[in-house]
Each structure stands twice: as structure tokens, then as C-alpha cells.
Design a protein around this motif. Structure first.
Motif, PDB file in Angstrom:
ATOM      1  N   VAL B 100       0.855  -1.181   0.000  1.00  0.00           N
ATOM      2  CA  VAL B 100       0.000   0.000   0.000  1.00  0.00           C
ATOM      3  C   VAL B 100       0.899   1.242   0.000  1.00  0.00           C
ATOM      4  O   VAL B 100       1.941   1.266   0.660  1.00  0.00           O
ATOM      5  CB  VAL B 100      -0.984  -0.018   1.199  1.00  0.00           C
ATOM      6  CG1 VAL B 100      -0.285   0.180   2.520  1.00  0.00           C
ATOM      7  CG2 VAL B 100      -2.074   1.026   1.013  1.00  0.00           C
ATOM      8  N   ALA B 101       0.525   2.227  -0.826  1.00  0.00           N
ATOM      9  CA  ALA B 101       1.300   3.468  -0.933  1.00  0.00           C
ATOM     10  C   ALA B 101       0.478   4.616  -0.381  1.00  0.00           C
ATOM     11  O   ALA B 101      -0.707   4.745  -0.686  1.00  0.00           O
ATOM     12  CB  ALA B 101       1.661   3.731  -2.388  1.00  0.00           C
ATOM     13  N   VAL B 102       1.135   5.414   0.450  1.00  0.00           N
ATOM     14  CA  VAL B 102       0.474   6.558   1.077  1.00  0.00           C
ATOM     15  C   VAL B 102       1.232   7.812   0.659  1.00  0.00           C
ATOM     16  O   VAL B 102       2.395   7.993   1.007  1.00  0.00           O
ATOM     17  CB  VAL B 102       0.499   6.434   2.611  1.00  0.00           C
ATOM     18  CG1 VAL B 102      -0.158   7.642   3.257  1.00  0.00           C
ATOM     19  CG2 VAL B 102      -0.161   5.133   3.058  1.00  0.00           C
ATOM     20  N   LYS B 103       0.550   8.666  -0.102  1.00  0.00           N
ATOM     21  CA  LYS B 103       1.190   9.912  -0.516  1.00  0.00           C
ATOM     22  C   LYS B 103       0.678  11.036   0.372  1.00  0.00           C
ATOM     23  O   LYS B 103      -0.536  11.236   0.506  1.00  0.00           O
ATOM     24  CB  LYS B 103       0.860  10.201  -1.983  1.00  0.00           C
ATOM     25  CG  LYS B 103       1.611  11.407  -2.528  1.00  0.00           C
ATOM     26  CD  LYS B 103       1.451  11.529  -4.037  1.00  0.00           C
ATOM     27  CE  LYS B 103       2.336  12.638  -4.581  1.00  0.00           C
ATOM     28  NZ  LYS B 103       2.228  12.704  -6.058  1.00  0.00           N
ATOM     29  N   PHE B 104       1.602  11.762   0.978  1.00  0.00           N
ATOM     30  CA  PHE B 104       1.232  12.822   1.921  1.00  0.00           C
ATOM     31  C   PHE B 104       0.970  14.105   1.132  1.00  0.00           C
ATOM     32  O   PHE B 104       1.909  14.724   0.614  1.00  0.00           O
ATOM     33  CB  PHE B 104       2.340  13.029   2.941  1.00  0.00           C
ATOM     34  CG  PHE B 104       2.615  11.813   3.778  1.00  0.00           C
ATOM     35  CD1 PHE B 104       1.894  11.576   4.941  1.00  0.00           C
ATOM     36  CD2 PHE B 104       3.558  10.868   3.385  1.00  0.00           C
ATOM     37  CE1 PHE B 104       2.121  10.431   5.709  1.00  0.00           C
ATOM     38  CE2 PHE B 104       3.796   9.727   4.143  1.00  0.00           C
ATOM     39  CZ  PHE B 104       3.076   9.515   5.309  1.00  0.00           C
ATOM     40  N   LEU B 105      -0.301  14.479   1.043  1.00  0.00           N
ATOM     41  CA  LEU B 105      -0.663  15.665   0.259  1.00  0.00           C
ATOM     42  C   LEU B 105      -0.704  16.923   1.112  1.00  0.00           C
ATOM     43  O   LEU B 105      -0.359  18.001   0.660  1.00  0.00           O
ATOM     44  CB  LEU B 105      -2.020  15.441  -0.401  1.00  0.00           C
ATOM     45  CG  LEU B 105      -2.119  14.216  -1.319  1.00  0.00           C
ATOM     46  CD1 LEU B 105      -3.544  14.079  -1.846  1.00  0.00           C
ATOM     47  CD2 LEU B 105      -1.126  14.327  -2.471  1.00  0.00           C
ATOM     48  N   ASP B 106      -1.157  16.772   2.335  1.00  0.00           N
ATOM     49  CA  ASP B 106      -1.242  17.951   3.211  1.00  0.00           C
ATOM     50  C   ASP B 106      -1.203  17.508   4.663  1.00  0.00           C
ATOM     51  O   ASP B 106      -1.764  16.471   5.024  1.00  0.00           O
ATOM     52  CB  ASP B 106      -2.542  18.723   2.953  1.00  0.00           C
ATOM     53  CG  ASP B 106      -2.543  20.090   3.646  1.00  0.00           C
ATOM     54  OD1 ASP B 106      -1.473  20.733   3.688  1.00  0.00           O
ATOM     55  OD2 ASP B 106      -3.603  20.486   4.168  1.00  0.00           O
ATOM     56  N   LEU B 107      -0.536  18.291   5.468  1.00  0.00           N
ATOM     57  CA  LEU B 107      -0.467  18.046   6.915  1.00  0.00           C
ATOM     58  C   LEU B 107      -0.480  19.396   7.613  1.00  0.00           C
ATOM     59  O   LEU B 107       0.357  20.251   7.331  1.00  0.00           O
ATOM     60  CB  LEU B 107       0.841  17.321   7.275  1.00  0.00           C
ATOM     61  CG  LEU B 107       0.869  15.814   7.087  1.00  0.00           C
ATOM     62  CD1 LEU B 107       2.294  15.295   7.071  1.00  0.00           C
ATOM     63  CD2 LEU B 107       0.080  15.132   8.215  1.00  0.00           C
ATOM     64  N   GLN B 108      -1.421  19.570   8.539  1.00  0.00           N
ATOM     65  CA  GLN B 108      -1.545  20.837   9.265  1.00  0.00           C
ATOM     66  C   GLN B 108      -1.660  20.580  10.760  1.00  0.00           C
ATOM     67  O   GLN B 108      -2.380  19.664  11.165  1.00  0.00           O
ATOM     68  CB  GLN B 108      -2.808  21.594   8.809  1.00  0.00           C
ATOM     69  CG  GLN B 108      -2.818  21.957   7.341  1.00  0.00           C
ATOM     70  CD  GLN B 108      -1.750  22.982   6.958  1.00  0.00           C
ATOM     71  OE1 GLN B 108      -1.316  23.777   7.810  1.00  0.00           O
ATOM     72  NE2 GLN B 108      -1.302  22.949   5.708  1.00  0.00           N
ATOM     73  N   VAL B 109      -0.967  21.400  11.514  1.00  0.00           N
ATOM     74  CA  VAL B 109      -1.127  21.314  12.972  1.00  0.00           C
ATOM     75  C   VAL B 109      -2.550  21.717  13.316  1.00  0.00           C
ATOM     76  O   VAL B 109      -3.015  22.784  12.905  1.00  0.00           O
ATOM     77  CB  VAL B 109      -0.117  22.230  13.688  1.00  0.00           C
ATOM     78  CG1 VAL B 109      -0.367  22.227  15.190  1.00  0.00           C
ATOM     79  CG2 VAL B 109       1.318  21.782  13.377  1.00  0.00           C
TER      80      VAL B 109
END
Lengths: 339, 339, 339, 339
Positions: B100-109
Motif C-alpha cells: 500500500v502506498a500513502v502519498k502525503f498531500l497535506d499536513l496541518q497542525v
């Protein structure tokens, strides 16, 4: 808590003063090393030259194989000893308990070729003399790296396929150190409290290295020039080259450090050298906590917490008898230095 | 030699195709996590949502303390469990042996404050449950980090002196992983073959994470959001925060990897997670040799040699039950990828 | 100092009382295990039988290969899973925070042959999945050990020469443990806080094993019978055999231990299981300091000093995912036990 | 496979012959050591006496503290250096590549008192200079052990309670070794390839120690007498005593070993000294496989398998700069020795 930190405060003040002093020109001491007078241990030996605090030292080193591997067909059996060292240089006035500072002013690859090798019994993914196993060892292999001075690169050429690629040069001394404490003499393949085979790319232009003085004159050695190296030096060698160098040597009287340190305008760096890597890391970080606590006035737990948020780790090598980790922090994260 | 590399070739081809596919928009699956439905182990549990290959997942995580530490005076005794996890998400069609591939598109505190803590019995310079000693433990301490969204920084404020400094945000998931193989269920504080508490800043925007599928649906979990972290996470915590995220999930059928991997446009990254660090490094590098050998066609010894000259090592953490090292190489040093 | 020792005092008192109680006869619970109902993880599963504190359990185990290797030519590819476990047995009334005691009353090799194997990727002098290297792995090999019940020996027969020698039998369970804490489930090849694949010859007649209860009923498992084993189990296997056994199970209410312990009339023994061996040793010895401090009233530093003069270390194995060290002291060196 | 084993065959034959030769009486060389002429490194130094192969050496050693700790109130600050060594003794005719054999004929505690100490920064459950942490160190403590020559015991007396117990004497040299190879000189606290601070109870009456000769005359040193020691020497000291000894020294020409070995009538014992313990164990066992393969003719995999069933491990110490493990096998498990 606080135990690690006694007696550091004055060191830092003095280090600061001395660093400022590096801008002043000193005398230039020139020494040309050849295979006739290299050494294979860090220890007490007849000095090849004397330097005074502030002097510029211009010298050179042969490569880690004593320049014995020159062309396809040459084998490691031609190598007389690993990491032949230039030196020792006697720093006038240096006494046990002082610190010697080495500022890297210039480093140049002294030739047109570098060498890499797969050495049986050596390497992070090989069984070795200290991590022995029952497998058939990986076989000896040698790679030659033409140096392109114009583009400041070395060329990797695969042995088993038709592939080559350029690698930017970053010349540094794999070995730089002084005579050890307590009457010990250590092989030129060992990194430890006295510096030695740290394989630290930090030993390069722009940085200053601090080493503890353990014997009169400190007795500085250097060698094992690297044109470039990957983190961990995992197969056991960098791009091994002879080097020419200009260094400024300074003496910091009456100040004692336990392990080598690097510094530049922006960064504090501490060296840990032991096995396993876990302990090398612990050494580097307790040293860094102590340095910050004493020179920048943060409490030890505040420092520990801050490092957990902004520290950098550079894993230099995992192939020598001791492994080397450098912990660092950018000075921009620290309070003003204590006066 | 070559033993590690069987069966990788097709993986790489497929990974390549799938990576290309990430640009296509998928459906958006939204799931809001709260403390009512967090998990504390990676294992088989009722899915909180299903995703299809190519879908975008929008979700969130509570912080490593379950958001229990909010103000001065709050203590770790308020924490119900470490690293509460969002999930699991069931990836439709995923079966053991897939990736399984997980692409990180957005991460916000997801808030205005982060927390750091000195936890007795935890940390690289503390005696711990797995490196126990007889000393009095370091005491519990808690630091609060105001988040300045405008400048994208968190503020460290010393407890023992009047000093504060801004730290740039780099949000990532400390925990991201799937259900383990062999019927195991592992604590949310453990990193291992299934991913988990890798504390890898690589689990962030711009990178894709590959995880092995061990059970039907893969069962993806995430949590332990970090606003920023130093290499090694030496005191045991990062700037711990709740996160909001957008991820793209892809399924690579019939392709098997042994350990987690990261990739972006420029870099291949492999994860090793074990103790001591020496073994974590060996795992990461044998994985990287295998990846390059299979996908880029260099022989294993040429790869080993090349890595010794240009590899990078990122020591993620030395505080969890397993330690995590990432080995990487820039693709510019590699031949063209095999078709 | 003293931190490790909170809450131990009552344990010891209770352990003492319970140990005395072992002499009383309980009911006999009989359970015959076959490959149809073995388990491959320590975790929560449907009990195969219930036992009450004081009961005698008569049961058996298949060998570490599931009895799949029977004759020359059989290969490890026949093995469905490593270390199939008999159980779990539900100890009535056991709750998290209790301790379960297992007294080994009888252990017999259940057959006429044992098996040893060189397993690629497994062994202290092999490269392994957690200490991977680039060498060609050592090849698979299998040795058969005829059991001579009359002389109570097994016979080693060399494969590469005409040599054989008798080895005295010392039957014990390589695996014995309970469901782990925190909702974890662990592979039958792992030793840890819950016991498991400790490969401790101490798990044999004459000794009592204490295990922490982590879930309702404790859920006791056992397997991986060994007819004899060398210290370290260096090549990865013992003389692997099916076993028949009689055990007495006792429940110690309201008393909590952190790691498994063994005890007999003369000796206190504590288990440490982790990597590297250094940490396994630290765990075993801090546990032993705590046990002595709490039950025998010596101060921690007096205990530490005394252990440095009279302790014994038994290095059980260095081949499983965690390594196991047992630290012990003869009771004759201790003060009278506290009431 | 087989790589470790080149050139061992003749060693073993010669060792056998020489061992037989021990029965012959040699000249007696007497040397009385005092604090005036002790050494603190293993290295090249002026010999204190010469011995010929077959000679009996009668000498003595001061204790690990240089006899500086004599009565309550004495502190470690009185100690001038750790492990003062008697020697070096020049073995006439010894040249690099030879082996020197030391047979322990007699060892007696030279006094009426032994000393144990908790040394800050030293010990398996202390933070140390090579496993540093941020805790407050454990404080210095000293225990005195009256020696009862009549009962051949030493008496442990608790400091924090009214408890004492007798410990049987087993006198041995914690330190015994020769000048290292490669021009190194090593501290008297270090065990390594040259022997040194092995803290091996095997260095006692009934056993023969083999050491590699690295320099002309071998240069044998000894010291750090122990009246008794627990496995691991976990708190950092044994019952430290001055010793008187009778040793027989033999020279085995033209035979080379890599690490120290012990032997007696019944047992082969090999020494591994490094960190972590994992690597010390690997060294000891590869040495033992090589010894058996060459002298007793078993194939290496048969040997490995056999050791997995019958080997013993003695973990000597985990407190010095290198840790020491001894692997052993009883000769009754081996084929007849090769001629």
C-alpha cells in the motif's frame, strides 16, 4: 544532574577568544610527508615539525593505502599498513589539560585519481573481525575514481555494468588526532577520545576541530584523505585520496575537553565514538548538553528538551573499530553565549 | 550474493506505474477521529472507513498524549495511553503480499499549541525500561510550545531561564503503519516491519510511503503528530500536536516488500527499525541495496560501493522500543530505472 | 535509588505463601494437543481448557517444526509455522496485576527422535533478518538425534564425518508464556515481558516460573520442547522434540511482576529479554536487585555489590528476535526472607 | 566457509605437544613487584625479568587500587591509577606469530583483606563514560572483605544493614596479557586480542592460557587480583586483592592465534572481547568453531550445530571498555584430536 558539566565554563570563554584570534596571520610551517616517514599509530613519536599557536601548517598526506593501489590489477596485498599518518606535529607549549584547535583553511585532492575498495572482513554489511560470522567473505574488489578538477567531481564507474556518474568533491581528513591519554598508543584505524579515524566530513574547510591535549606538544597527526564519502562509509572506504592542506593551529591553555568537538560560525558539533552506535550517540549528546549548558547557560533539562526538537545527527561511519556519531545544533537556537 | 533481491523487480515496475497514477484524482473519504474511537495497537480491528486505491483520505489525529496535557500543572498521569491511533482504514482489495502506498498531500497542525515532555524511564540519555539502571530517574517535566501559524513556527520556552526561540514547523506523523504479519498486534509505541512509531520526518508532504500488506484490507493507522522533531528525538518527544491531513492511498497488487520505504521525485529511502542502531542501519542498507539492484540494475557490490560514497543516513529516533534509521540515495546517482 | 522496587514487597510475601502451597495436591486437568489446535501467537484466543489455582496440568506439545521434519530428505519448506504452541489455558480468577506460577513437575521427550537445523537467516553466526549482511547465506542443513530413553541421552551424528556422541537429556520448554499486556499479540518466536520463546533451560523440573498476568485468565501457552540445548543456542535450534509434561499452576492474587522469574529451593533467577545482550543483562540484574531488596531487605547498593561478587549469569539464547539472559543468586548468600 | 580456519592446524598440534611438556620442571624465576615498578599500559617497556620456555615464574601483584584503600574512610581519590600491572616479563625467543602459554600452578591471596567499590561512572547498572546519561551518578561506596584463610572464604558485610555472609575464594588474575600488535599500547583496564583486563575467573589454577605473541619477548603482564567475582562483575569490581602466584610459561614457536584461549584437561575455552556483548559472543564462538575444526576435524557446520547443543557460555564482565565472553565445550563431546 549537572555532573557532566563541571569545569566547562572557562573552556568556552577561551574557545571564543581563540576563535576570534584565528583571523590573525601566523607563521607558515611547511612539511612534506612521504611514505618514508608516515606513522601507523597515534602515540608518542619524534615530531616531524613544531608549530606555535596561530601558525599556519601547510602539509600533505598519502592515501589510506599508502598510495599503493594505482591501476587495475593492483591488489590490497600491496598495502603495507592502513591509514599512514602525517606527523606528529608538536604544538609548542601544549600540555595535558589544554585544548588544541585546528581550523581547516584549505584541502585539495593531491592527484588525479581516487580509490574505493571492498575489503574482506571490513564493512557494515560484511562479516568483520569484530562481528565475525561463518559465511564466505565478500571478495576483494577495487574501484578507481578519476578526479575531474575542473568540475570538482570524482567519477564512479561500475565494475559489473556500463554505468558511470559524477560525485561532487568534499575533501576531508578521515584521520586527524593527537596522542592518546594514559600512555596509550592507538592504531590509525581507530577513532576515540583523541580523535583519530573519525571519518568525519566535518574535518573540512570552514570548520574548526578541538582536540584534547594529552601529552606535551599534543602531537597532531592526520591522514586518510577522502575526496567524498557517503554517510556511514558503509562499504568500508570513501573515495580515498592523497591530500594537500592548509591548517591553522591554535592552543587553548588550561582548558580541558573530554571528546573532540567541531565548530563553525553557525553550528556546535560534538563527537561520540564507540560501539554500539547507541553508545556513540549517547556520548555525542551528553557532550553537546554539557557544552550548551556551560557556554550558553541553558539548564541541562531545557537543553535536552531543545535538542529533542532541533538537533541534527550525522552518522559518520559504522565500519571502524569504533563507530562515530556527530550531534549538532545550530547556534540560532541558543541564547547568547555567556561572557 | 543476490539473496536479498528475489522478487523485487516487479515491485519496482509496479511502484513506478502507481506513482504516476497519484496525479489522478480519486474519491475523497473523510473521517473525523476523536478519543472515543482511537486504538492503541496496530492489529486487526473493525475498520473506521474504507478507501479504494486512488482515493484521497481526509482525516485527523489527536496528539501522542490523547490531548490530555493542555496547561501548566497537567501531568502525565492524565494520559490514558501513548500514541492513540486514528483508524484502521480498510484498503479495498488489499491482500497479504500487496503493497500500500500513502502519498502525503497535506499536513496541518490542528491547534495552537504543542507539548514536549521529559518522561521518566524514556529517552536516549535516561535510563529506560529496556536500558534500566539503578539511578534515580530524571523527573517529569512538561514544555508547552505555542504554535504561530502566521510564521509557521513553534516557540520553545525554557523552564529554568528566561529564554525562548522559534522553531520552524515540519508536520509529520510519528506513527503510521498497518496491521502486522503473522497474527501479531503491536503497541502504538513500536516501530517495526509494519511501519508504526517510526518517528520519521519523512512521513510528510512531498513523500510517498510504501507499507507491506499483511492482512486483508491492510488496515492503515496513523497518529502521534509532530510539529517538529530533532534527529534522534533524544529526550523522547517531539513537539507533540494533533494533525489534520490529506493523504492519497494507492494499492499495488501482487508486490511484496519486507520493510517500509519512502520515495519522492529525487530520492529512494529505506527504513530499518531494530536495536541496537547497528542492526537498524544494516536493515536499512540491505533494503536499499536490494531496491537499487532490482529496479536500477546495478550489481549488489557496485551498489554497496556507490552507497559508501553518496548515501545519506537519517537517524530518526533512538527512544522507542525499536530504533529507526533511514538510508537514502538521490536518484541522480543511479542508472535509468529498469522497464 | 529505590525506584524499581515499589510494590514488590507484597509480591514476595505472597510468592512465599504460594510456593509453600505447591505441595498440596490439586485437581488434574488433562489436555492433549495436536497440530489441529496449536497457536502461533501469544495473545487472546479461545481457551483449550480451564485450570484452577493448585491444579495439575497434564499436557503435551508438538516440536518447533510442528513435527514436520521426520526423516532425511525432509526440508524446512514442510514447516507450516515455527514454534506451534499448546494452549491457551485459562487460569480461573486470574486478572491483570496478578502473577501466575508454573511449577514443572515432569517433562518427558514424547518420541524417539529430536531434530536440529541450520536455518538460513537464523543463528548467532549467520547473517539474519535483523542482522542482515550481503553474504550468501549458510545453507539449510538438518541433523537427526536418536533419543536413547534407557541412557537418557540423545545422539549427535555429524553430517560431514563419521562421528557421533551422546548428549545427556535436559528436557524443557523453549516456549512458555502468557498473553502480553496492552492488547499486543506476539509471535511464538519472540521472548519478552510475557515470557514466550525464552529458550530457558530453567523452564524445567525442579523450578517454578512466575509470569505476569496481563489479561483475564492469564492465557498460558507452551511449546518448542528441547531435549537439550547449549548456552546461547547459537546455531538457532536445540534438540527439538515433542514433550509430555505435568505442571502445577498457582495463582498469586494482587501481586505484580514486570518480567518473568524462576525460583527453586536454592536460587532466585530473573529474566531479561531484549537486544543487544547488554540490555537483556541490565533488565535481568535490575529485576534481581529489586527482588532481593524487597524480599530480603538488603539495600539496593549492598545488593548490587553482593551480586558483583556472587551472581551467576546464564545466557540462554542469542538467536531469537530478543536475546535472553538469566541473572541468579543462591539464596545462601541472602539474609532471611522478610515476613 | 572455512575462512577462519587457515593455519590453525599446526597450532593445535604444537599446543598439544607443549601442554604435555608442562609437566617438566623448568628453572624458577622470582620477581617481587611493588608500586615502584608497576605499569599502567600493556605495551613495550623495559622487562623486569626474563623467562625461558618451561620456566616457573614466582611473582606477585598489588591490588587494582594499588593497595591504596586500606581502611574505612579511605576514598578512591587515593588511587593513583587503575589495575597496576606486574611486568613485563620477557619470554626469551618469543617472536610475533608465536604463542605463549601460561599455566596457573598456584594463586594465593596476598593479605587479609579484599576491597569492593562502587565507582561513579563505572558498572553495568550505572551510567558510565561510554554509556553516559544525564542522571546524578550513583555515589562512591567501599566495602571491605576480611579474608578467612582457614575457611578459604571472604566475608561480605552489608553497609546499610547488619548482615554478613561468607563467600568461597576463587583467586584469579583479572588482568593478564601481552604487548598488543601493531605498535599499540593499551590501558590496563582494557581487554582485547592481547588479553588484558579480561576479568576471567578462568585465569586460575588448573587452566592454561594461550596468548598471541605480538612483539619480541611477548612482554607478559599481570595484575588486578580477584579473590572471588560474580559473573558479569556487574557493579564494576570483584573482591580486589593482592596475589602471590606460581606460573609456568611455555613458548609455542611459529604458531599464531588471533584471540586468547584457555584450556584444561576437560575443556576448550575461547575468549571474545568487544562491545556489545553480541559481538564478544560472536568472536568467542567463531574462534571455538575454528579451534575444533582444525584440531578435532569436525566440519564447521557440524561444529556449529554441536555447539548449539552442548556449548557453555561464561559471561565474565560487562563493565570494562570491552566486554568479555568465554565460549567453551567439554572435550568429551569431540572426536579424537588430530595428530
Amino acid at each position: 544532574m549537572g555532573k557532566h558539566f563541571l569545569g566547562f565554563a572557562l573552556v568556552s570563554t577561551m574557545l571564543s577568544v581563540t576563535t576570534t584570534g584565528f583571523g590573525q596571520s601566523g607563521n607558515v610551517v611547511k612539511y612534506h610527508a612521504t611514505m618514508k616517514d608516515v606513522k601507523y599509530v597515534y602515540g608518542v613519536a619524534e615530531p616531524v615539525a613544531h608549530v606555535k599557536s596561530g601558525d599556519i601548517l601547510e602539509t600533505n598526506s598519502v592515501d589510506a593505502f599508502g598510495n599503493a593501489i594505482q591501476k587495475p590489477g593492483d591488489s590490497l596485498s600491496l598495502v603495507k599498513g592502513d591509514n599512514p599518518l602525517t606527523g606528529p606535529f608538536y604544538v609548542d607549549g601544549a600540555q595535558p589539560g589544554d585544548t588544541v584547535a585546528v581550523k581547516f583553511l584549505d584541502l585539495q585532492v593531491d592527484g588525479d585519481q581516487g580509490v574505493g575498495a571492498l575489503v574482506p572482513g571490513f564493512g557494515a554489511l560484511n562479516e568483520t573481525s569484530y562481528t565475525p560470522m561463518l559465511h564466505t567473505p565478500l571478495p576483494e574488489k577495487i574501484w578507481f575514481y578519476p578526479i575531474d578538477h575542473a568540475s570538482n567531481t570524482a567519477i564512479f564507474k561500475a565494475l559489473d555494468s556500463n554505468f558511470s556518474v559524477k560525485i561532487p568533491l568534499h575533501p576531508f581528513f578521515g584521520c586527524i588526532g593527537v596522542a592518546p591519554a594514559g600512555g596509550e598508543a592507538r592504531s590509525s584505524i581507530v577513532p576515540a577520545e583523541f580523535g583519530g579515524n573519525m571519518d568525519s566530513p566535518e574535518a573540512s574547510v570552514g570548520n574548526t576541530l578541538y582536540l584534547p591535549v594529552n601529552v606535551a606538544g599534543a602531537l597532531l597527526y592526520m591522514g586518510d584523505g577522502h575526496a567524498a564519502m557517503g554517510d556511514g562509509e558503509v562499504a568500508g572506504t570513501a573515495i580515498e585520496v592523497p591530500l594537500r592542506t592548509r591548517l591553522q593551529i591554535s592552543l587553548i591553555k588550561g582548558q580541558k575537553i573530554s571528546w573532540p568537538r567541531f565548530e563553525n560560525e553557525n553550528t556546535l558539533m560534538t563527537v561520540g565514538a564507540y560501539r554500539p552506535l547507541d553508545d556513540a550517540l549517547r556520548i555525542a549528546f551528553t557532550e553537546l548538553v554539557g557544552w550548551i549548558h556551560n557556554d550558553y547557560g541553558l539548564s541541562d533539562v531545557d537543553t535536552y528538551e531543545l535538542l529533542s526538537k532541533v538537533a541534527k545527527i550525522h552518522l559518520n561511519e559504522m565500519v571502524d573499530p569504533n563507530y562515530v556519531v556527530i550531534a549538532s545544533i545550530e547556534k540560532k537556537y541558543l541564547p547568547a553565549k555567556k561572557k
